[in-house]
Design a protein around this motif. Structure first.
Motif, short mmCIF file in Angstrom:
data_model
loop_
_atom_site.label_atom_id
_atom_site.label_comp_id
_atom_site.label_asym_id
_atom_site.label_seq_id
_atom_site.Cartn_x
_atom_site.Cartn_y
_atom_site.Cartn_z
N UNK A 1 0.53 -0.85 0.06
CA UNK A 1 -0.47 -0.08 0.15
C UNK A 1 1.19 1.52 -0.23
N UNK A 2 -0.19 2.00 -0.24
CA UNK A 2 1.37 3.69 -0.54
C UNK A 2 1.14 4.36 0.45
N UNK A 3 -0.17 4.62 1.43
CA UNK A 3 -0.05 5.67 2.80
C UNK A 3 -0.74 4.35 3.72
N UNK A 4 -0.80 4.64 4.68
CA UNK A 4 -1.67 4.25 5.97
C UNK A 4 -2.26 5.39 6.85
N UNK A 5 -2.84 5.12 7.70
CA UNK A 5 -3.82 6.08 8.43
C UNK A 5 -3.19 5.44 10.18
N UNK A 6 -3.48 5.87 11.66
CA UNK A 6 -3.15 4.82 12.44
C UNK A 6 -4.22 5.37 13.09
N UNK A 7 -5.16 4.70 12.80
CA UNK A 7 -6.62 5.18 14.49
C UNK A 7 -6.31 4.89 15.47
N UNK A 8 -6.70 5.33 16.58
CA UNK A 8 -7.41 5.08 17.88
C UNK A 8 -8.88 5.11 18.38
N UNK A 9 -9.26 3.88 18.72
CA UNK A 9 -10.52 4.00 19.92
C UNK A 9 -10.85 3.66 20.73
N UNK A 10 -11.67 3.79 20.48
CA UNK A 10 -12.83 2.80 22.40
C UNK A 10 -13.66 2.88 22.04
N UNK A 11 -14.20 2.67 20.74
CA UNK A 11 -15.68 2.85 20.28
C UNK A 11 -15.55 2.14 19.11
N UNK A 12 -15.15 1.24 18.98
CA UNK A 12 -14.85 0.08 17.12
C UNK A 12 -16.52 0.51 16.00
N UNK A 13 -17.88 0.77 17.15
CA UNK A 13 -18.84 1.19 16.32
C UNK A 13 -18.61 2.34 15.57
N UNK A 14 -17.59 3.52 16.04
CA UNK A 14 -18.08 5.19 15.45
C UNK A 14 -16.19 4.50 14.39
N UNK A 15 -15.44 4.06 14.63
CA UNK A 15 -14.43 3.31 13.46
C UNK A 15 -15.81 3.23 12.05
N UNK A 16 -15.89 1.96 12.27
CA UNK A 16 -17.02 0.95 11.04
C UNK A 16 -17.60 2.00 10.71
N UNK A 17 -18.39 2.53 10.88
CA UNK A 17 -19.01 4.01 11.10
C UNK A 17 -18.35 5.20 9.95
N UNK A 18 -16.93 5.17 9.90
CA UNK A 18 -15.59 6.31 10.03
C UNK A 18 -15.45 5.43 8.37
N UNK A 19 -15.53 4.48 8.45
CA UNK A 19 -14.76 3.02 7.91
C UNK A 19 -16.21 3.15 6.33
N UNK A 20 -17.34 2.87 7.05
CA UNK A 20 -18.35 3.56 5.56
C UNK A 20 -18.45 4.48 5.33
#
Length: 115
Positions: A56-75
């Motif tokens: 891959x050319x890039x990556x983002x490092x994400x941190x969360x205590x809320x996997x639902x919020x992460x999932x919605x962000x990706x959606x």
């Protein structure tokens, strides 16, 4: 628990064909607002990787205590112009828990069990 996600992605030749001004405008219009909507629940740090990695050319490092919020962000990212019009392709996703074993051991001591 705090989760850390490494989300690899590749910016396509279609993206690279844009001028730097067009890329900055796309970022401001389509990427920054999405991450801003989740900033209270998901932190993000962006990295270039093309000189060090071929998957891959890039990556983002994400941190969360809320996997639902992460999932919605990706959606939301998947629904964005960036992905739907072929400027970016999502790649590897790696999820981990920082010092998860310590959290597990703490849970054992609170439950009175443990060997």
């Amino acid at each position: 628990m705090k989760y850390t996600i490494v989300l690899g992605y590749t910016l396509t030749p279609k993206w690279l064909a844009l001028s730097r001004e067009e890329r900055n405008a796309m970022r401001a219009a389509h990427i920054q607002p999405i991450f801003a909507r989740y900033a209270d629940r998901v932190s993000a740090r962006f990295f270039d990787a093309e000189a060090f990695n071929t998957r891959f050319s890039d990556f983002v490092l994400l941190e969360t205590e809320d996997l639902g919020a992460y999932y919605f962000l990706v959606e939301e990212l998947r629904d964005s112009v960036l992905i739907s019009q072929g400027y970016l392709v999502l790649g590897d996703v790696t999820l981990g828990v920082e010092d998860g074993f310590q959290r597990y051991e703490e849970s054992l001591s609170h439950s009175g069990s443990g060997s």
